[in-house]
Design a protein around this motif. Sequence first.
Motif, PDB file in Angstrom:
ATOM      1  N   UNK A  92       0.831  -1.202   0.000  1.00 58.38           N
ATOM      2  CA  UNK A  92       0.000   0.000   0.000  1.00 58.38           C
ATOM      3  C   UNK A  92       0.867   1.254   0.000  1.00 58.38           C
ATOM      4  N   UNK A  93       2.042   1.169   0.624  1.00 59.00           N
ATOM      5  CA  UNK A  93       2.967   2.300   0.582  1.00 59.00           C
ATOM      6  C   UNK A  93       3.543   2.470  -0.820  1.00 59.00           C
ATOM      7  N   UNK A  94       3.858   1.364  -1.466  1.00 56.56           N
ATOM      8  CA  UNK A  94       4.339   1.418  -2.849  1.00 56.56           C
ATOM      9  C   UNK A  94       3.324   2.144  -3.731  1.00 56.56           C
ATOM     10  N   UNK A  95       2.075   1.742  -3.633  1.00 55.72           N
ATOM     11  CA  UNK A  95       1.032   2.332  -4.471  1.00 55.72           C
ATOM     12  C   UNK A  95       0.811   3.797  -4.123  1.00 55.72           C
ATOM     13  N   UNK A  96       0.838   4.125  -2.826  1.00 52.65           N
ATOM     14  CA  UNK A  96       0.633   5.508  -2.397  1.00 52.65           C
ATOM     15  C   UNK A  96       1.719   6.428  -2.955  1.00 52.65           C
ATOM     16  N   UNK A  97       2.981   6.016  -2.824  1.00 57.69           N
ATOM     17  CA  UNK A  97       4.086   6.849  -3.306  1.00 57.69           C
ATOM     18  C   UNK A  97       4.033   6.978  -4.823  1.00 57.69           C
ATOM     19  N   UNK A  98       3.730   5.884  -5.508  1.00 56.04           N
ATOM     20  CA  UNK A  98       3.656   5.929  -6.967  1.00 56.04           C
ATOM     21  C   UNK A  98       2.526   6.858  -7.428  1.00 56.04           C
ATOM     22  N   UNK A  99       1.390   6.830  -6.749  1.00 54.42           N
ATOM     23  CA  UNK A  99       0.274   7.710  -7.115  1.00 54.42           C
ATOM     24  C   UNK A  99       0.656   9.174  -6.929  1.00 54.42           C
ATOM     25  N   UNK A 100       1.280   9.483  -5.807  1.00 59.55           N
ATOM     26  CA  UNK A 100       1.693  10.856  -5.559  1.00 59.55           C
ATOM     27  C   UNK A 100       2.740  11.303  -6.575  1.00 59.55           C
ATOM     28  N   UNK A 101       3.679  10.420  -6.891  1.00 57.35           N
ATOM     29  CA  UNK A 101       4.691  10.754  -7.876  1.00 57.35           C
ATOM     30  C   UNK A 101       4.078  11.065  -9.230  1.00 57.35           C
ATOM     31  N   UNK A 102       3.091  10.257  -9.632  1.00 58.27           N
ATOM     32  CA  UNK A 102       2.447  10.454 -10.930  1.00 58.27           C
ATOM     33  C   UNK A 102       1.631  11.738 -10.969  1.00 58.27           C
ATOM     34  N   UNK A 120      11.486   2.396   2.921  1.00 56.89           N
ATOM     35  CA  UNK A 120      11.133   3.761   3.299  1.00 56.89           C
ATOM     36  C   UNK A 120       9.965   3.832   4.275  1.00 56.89           C
ATOM     37  N   UNK A 121       9.024   2.912   4.177  1.00 58.45           N
ATOM     38  CA  UNK A 121       7.880   2.943   5.085  1.00 58.45           C
ATOM     39  C   UNK A 121       8.314   2.662   6.518  1.00 58.45           C
ATOM     40  N   UNK A 122       9.117   1.626   6.705  1.00 55.89           N
ATOM     41  CA  UNK A 122       9.592   1.290   8.051  1.00 55.89           C
ATOM     42  C   UNK A 122      10.460   2.400   8.630  1.00 55.89           C
ATOM     43  N   UNK A 123      11.373   2.927   7.813  1.00 58.51           N
ATOM     44  CA  UNK A 123      12.278   3.967   8.283  1.00 58.51           C
ATOM     45  C   UNK A 123      11.532   5.237   8.656  1.00 58.51           C
ATOM     46  N   UNK A 124      10.566   5.605   7.847  1.00 58.94           N
ATOM     47  CA  UNK A 124       9.798   6.815   8.117  1.00 58.94           C
ATOM     48  C   UNK A 124       8.977   6.670   9.392  1.00 58.94           C
ATOM     49  N   UNK A 125       8.446   5.469   9.617  1.00 62.70           N
ATOM     50  CA  UNK A 125       7.620   5.269  10.806  1.00 62.70           C
ATOM     51  C   UNK A 125       8.458   5.350  12.074  1.00 62.70           C
ATOM     52  N   UNK A 126       9.734   4.969  11.997  1.00 64.51           N
ATOM     53  CA  UNK A 126      10.625   5.135  13.143  1.00 64.51           C
ATOM     54  C   UNK A 126      10.801   6.608  13.465  1.00 64.51           C
ATOM     55  N   UNK A 127      10.765   7.442  12.443  1.00 68.68           N
ATOM     56  CA  UNK A 127      10.838   8.881  12.680  1.00 68.68           C
ATOM     57  C   UNK A 127       9.657   9.375  13.493  1.00 68.68           C
ATOM     58  N   UNK A 168      15.183   5.104  21.097  1.00 64.60           N
ATOM     59  CA  UNK A 168      14.550   5.517  19.837  1.00 64.60           C
ATOM     60  C   UNK A 168      15.596   5.958  18.813  1.00 64.60           C
ATOM     61  N   UNK A 169      16.786   5.418  18.933  1.00 65.76           N
ATOM     62  CA  UNK A 169      17.782   5.622  17.881  1.00 65.76           C
ATOM     63  C   UNK A 169      17.686   4.462  16.898  1.00 65.76           C
ATOM     64  N   UNK A 170      17.945   4.726  15.650  1.00 65.28           N
ATOM     65  CA  UNK A 170      17.823   3.672  14.645  1.00 65.28           C
ATOM     66  C   UNK A 170      18.745   3.985  13.480  1.00 65.28           C
ATOM     67  N   UNK A 431       2.312   8.904  16.965  1.00 71.82           N
ATOM     68  CA  UNK A 431       1.447  10.024  16.586  1.00 71.82           C
ATOM     69  C   UNK A 431       0.599   9.623  15.389  1.00 71.82           C
ATOM     70  N   UNK A 432       1.239   8.955  14.455  1.00 69.13           N
ATOM     71  CA  UNK A 432       0.519   8.414  13.306  1.00 69.13           C
ATOM     72  C   UNK A 432       0.266   6.937  13.531  1.00 69.13           C
ATOM     73  N   UNK A 433      -0.982   6.519  13.412  1.00 68.70           N
ATOM     74  CA  UNK A 433      -1.341   5.125  13.647  1.00 68.70           C
ATOM     75  C   UNK A 433      -1.368   4.366  12.326  1.00 68.70           C
ATOM     76  N   UNK A 434      -0.707   3.225  12.303  1.00 67.15           N
ATOM     77  CA  UNK A 434      -0.645   2.461  11.062  1.00 67.15           C
ATOM     78  C   UNK A 434      -0.639   0.966  11.384  1.00 67.15           C
ATOM     79  N   UNK A 435      -1.494   0.219  10.707  1.00 70.71           N
ATOM     80  CA  UNK A 435      -1.505  -1.226  10.883  1.00 70.71           C
ATOM     81  C   UNK A 435      -0.225  -1.803  10.282  1.00 70.71           C
ATOM     82  N   UNK A 436       0.469  -2.607  11.040  1.00 66.90           N
ATOM     83  CA  UNK A 436       1.704  -3.219  10.555  1.00 66.90           C
ATOM     84  C   UNK A 436       1.666  -4.721  10.817  1.00 66.90           C
TER      85      UNK A 436
END
Length: 447
Positions: A92-102, A120-127, A168-170, A431-436
Amino acid sequence: MGEAVATALNKPASVNQWNLGLVWPDTLDLLSEFDGKRYRLQRRLIGPVYTASNVKRFEGAVDGVVAAAVARLKVIEGCGGGVGTVDLKEWMHIIAVECLGAVVLGWSPGYIKSGSDGGTSKQSYMGWKRKSLFGLFPVVTKVSLLDSGMGKRVGKWLGRFWADAWGITFATPKGFKPFFTPVYQKVSKRITAALAPSQSAKAKVKKNKSPEVKEDLLTDLIQLHLSRPDEFTDNYLRRMAVTNFGAGHETLCATLTSVLAMIGSHAEVEARCFAEISSCLQGGPHKRRYDLEDVTKLRYTQAAIKEAQRLWPVIGMSLPRTVPEDGCVIGGYAIPAGTTVGCSPLGLHAFNEDVFGVDGLEYRPERWLIEDLERLRAMERSNLIWGGGGRTCPGRYLAEMIVFKVVTALLAEFQVEIVEMPEEGNMECYFMAMMSGVVVKLRERSR
């Protein structure tokens, strides 16, 4: 206050070392803007670009991404025919980023082709994990922002110490393939070319509409700057172009993940959605283009989407507000002026029995199809899936178009079988809730 400081895109212009007072620069930060007047101006400026009628112009770009995603999923080893499994959140992250890019840049990061989002999805969520923790301690966050003299050294030390102490370092994962770097590069190149002094800016933008350069959302933002340069400044333009990705890639991913997971885990809901799609879409469920006019007629499917968003709102923390000067009364308690109060969207959506009923924790799309208009209006008013009041998501219509078209297409092409659904308590929520951790089989439907 703490959440806004921790999530701010820019460091404050200055920090008073004695009282930790912050002075913020005049930039575009729709999530964490402190100046209400400035925020309202920014929303009015970009409003016409993000209307439902304007974003519909980019429907074809979304169609192209959806078609490519469906085709790629069908040839993934073991996926076509329902043998293998996929990580629902990653796809779903792949599709979301591709849609925004297009839509925004007429560009693809290559995620669909590679079948991976490069971590990128995992890394961003750690942020978000870091932001959520620091947001709970405003004083620590402010001290870490000190940028001069001894205060700067103390701030850097405290920031590192606090992150280490809370674990919370990664590190950047192996094979990490960020998409923000090329986004920044492409945005900067396009804007610099459009505003080049060698020829008039209007002529340059007009040239960008040639077949070699696709018409996209960035073109509209550039034209907005050219028409109102003193208000929608060059800085605003560059910030807003990138904000489409910063604000959209995770929220869209979270929404698409929860919708497919909820529908896929309720067989009767999925069957009814597919039946509606099959009967309402001209050309049958397997046609390659899903017109927005057709999608908006799918009342039950839209209700299923909204119900998933209600139970899995993107924002997982309390939304803070400051009590006004004359105070207020909440639940029979007098709250003095200046007090920070708030409620999480999930708390409001699931536990407010007066609005959503005693079965508020149940996934039941039918609740949005009732004939009681007064009750329906009450639910709509209390539904914060797109924010509320003056803080409603400015990109709502673009996001809705992407969500409706992606969900409809995937349900038409695949039966979603849940292989693994972790307990809610085992899903990390910041802060952002996401099913993983949701694993699914996508069984290609027979013709």
